[in-house]
Design an enzyme around this catalytic site. Sequence first.
Site, PDB file in Angstrom:
ATOM      1  N   ASP A 102       6.009   2.741   6.787  1.00  0.00           N
ATOM      2  CA  ASP A 102       4.729   2.411   6.728  1.00  0.00           C
ATOM      3  C   ASP A 102       3.854   3.242   5.512  1.00  0.00           C
ATOM      4  O   ASP A 102       3.366   4.323   6.168  1.00  0.00           O
ATOM      5  CB  ASP A 102       4.020   2.281   8.046  1.00  0.00           C
TER       6      ASP A 102
ATOM      7  N   HIS B 240       0.805  -1.040   0.010  1.00  0.00           N
ATOM      8  CA  HIS B 240       0.080   0.132  -0.079  1.00  0.00           C
ATOM      9  C   HIS B 240       1.014   1.314  -0.057  1.00  0.00           C
ATOM     10  O   HIS B 240       1.804   1.260   0.464  1.00  0.00           O
ATOM     11  CB  HIS B 240      -0.967  -0.064   1.204  1.00  0.00           C
TER      12      HIS B 240
ATOM     13  N   ASP C 247       4.752  -4.906   3.361  1.00  0.00           N
ATOM     14  CA  ASP C 247       4.274  -3.792   4.498  1.00  0.00           C
ATOM     15  C   ASP C 247       5.251  -3.621   5.409  1.00  0.00           C
ATOM     16  O   ASP C 247       5.643  -4.726   6.380  1.00  0.00           O
ATOM     17  CB  ASP C 247       2.652  -4.454   4.960  1.00  0.00           C
TER      18      ASP C 247
ATOM     19  N   GLU D  57      -5.195   1.637   2.239  1.00  0.00           N
ATOM     20  CA  GLU D  57      -4.871   0.586   3.215  1.00  0.00           C
ATOM     21  C   GLU D  57      -5.660   1.128   4.540  1.00  0.00           C
ATOM     22  O   GLU D  57      -5.890   0.205   5.438  1.00  0.00           O
ATOM     23  CB  GLU D  57      -3.678  -0.035   2.998  1.00  0.00           C
ATOM     24  N   GLU D  58      -5.134   2.126   4.891  1.00  0.00           N
ATOM     25  CA  GLU D  58      -4.990   2.624   6.175  1.00  0.00           C
ATOM     26  C   GLU D  58      -6.515   3.058   6.643  1.00  0.00           C
ATOM     27  O   GLU D  58      -6.798   3.109   7.879  1.00  0.00           O
ATOM     28  CB  GLU D  58      -4.276   4.014   6.536  1.00  0.00           C
TER      29      GLU D  58
END
Length: 392
Positions: A237, A225, A297, A269-270
Amino acid sequence: MPQFGLRVALGAALLCSPALGSAAPATVESDLATVLKFGPRVTGSAAGEQARTYFEEQFRALGYDTRREGFTYARFDDLGSDVRVGDRPLSGLALQGTAGGEVSASVILVPGVGTPEDFQKVDARGKVAVVKRGQIPFGQKARNALTAGAAGLIVVNNEAGDLHGTLGERMVLPVLAVTPEVGAALREGQPVTLRVRVHEGEVRGVNVVASKSGVTQPDWLFGGHLDSVTGAPGANDNLSGSLAVLELARRVVSTPIAARSSFVLFDGEEDGLRGSRVFVKDHPGVVQHLKAMFNFDMVGVNVMPLAVGGDSELVEAARQAVPTLGTFRAGGDSDHAPFSQAGVPVLFFHRGLDEHYHQPGDTLADPALIRGAVDTALKAVDAVLGAASAGK
């Protein structure tokens, strides 16, 4: 696991092709520096669009076709919430589902985590109740506070750092989550102003898909992501995972595997694996055909040595190729999950949650560690192909 249709010769090409050496210059460092300058890549943000454009340019320069796949969803945003003690604002995060609003009242420190029994020990009517995180869901804490007549609720994290969470339903009560330090600054009977500023609206996410011309039924999907959370530059991240996908595409560009693969940077994604869920839903034929999905990830900070989780046969093949590789149980918290739920074998590459996870300090990722994750992934692919060829 489905049978892999590629021959072991293809796997050998991955490790022997010049594309894995000097013909494909390593540019992870420059990629990292460039994208970090854009800032936090929250879905729907200008920084996210800049990052997406940059990655598209890199894929195209390698000879891949790219396409964008847009989607929309409702999102809850904190516009800047806090609790004020006198003139001093103490920042916090609104829990998803909370009502916005401003409440001026005295603090009531509720013993425990906010169970009905805890609230029965105090008089919370018209006050801002303060409870600890833990044991029961946030939504239950809020409902118990409402039943007790509280005008607002503050949930104090039980570990260092900010507290992100959801009530699981819409509440008419303003609810704020705070760090242990903020919680310690709140005193019984103290007058405070709880300010919860939130917005709910539609946001547009965009997945980027890169593949060689004519690839419509890939055997392999390599993904990660690109989005980050508000306030976090997202170096580890998950710019680290996105760069691993790009670097892998560089390495295999002149090998047969490039003609059997797709490289996907997921958005949203978050916000709940939005991009990967949409991809799986919108491409049932592609998903059904996939032999494996590799997810990267947080591979740029060595909290723990590189480890993999997912499909047992893929994990075993990767471990045979790299005996020092660690393993972990892959849960449903990253973009491999929708693929796994659809029956696709997955392999999730991860180095653990570093201390700057979801924080403004997430500004560092080690290019050598990112390249190391790619090295391991390629060896795993070769091992899987070898196992399939041997009929294992």
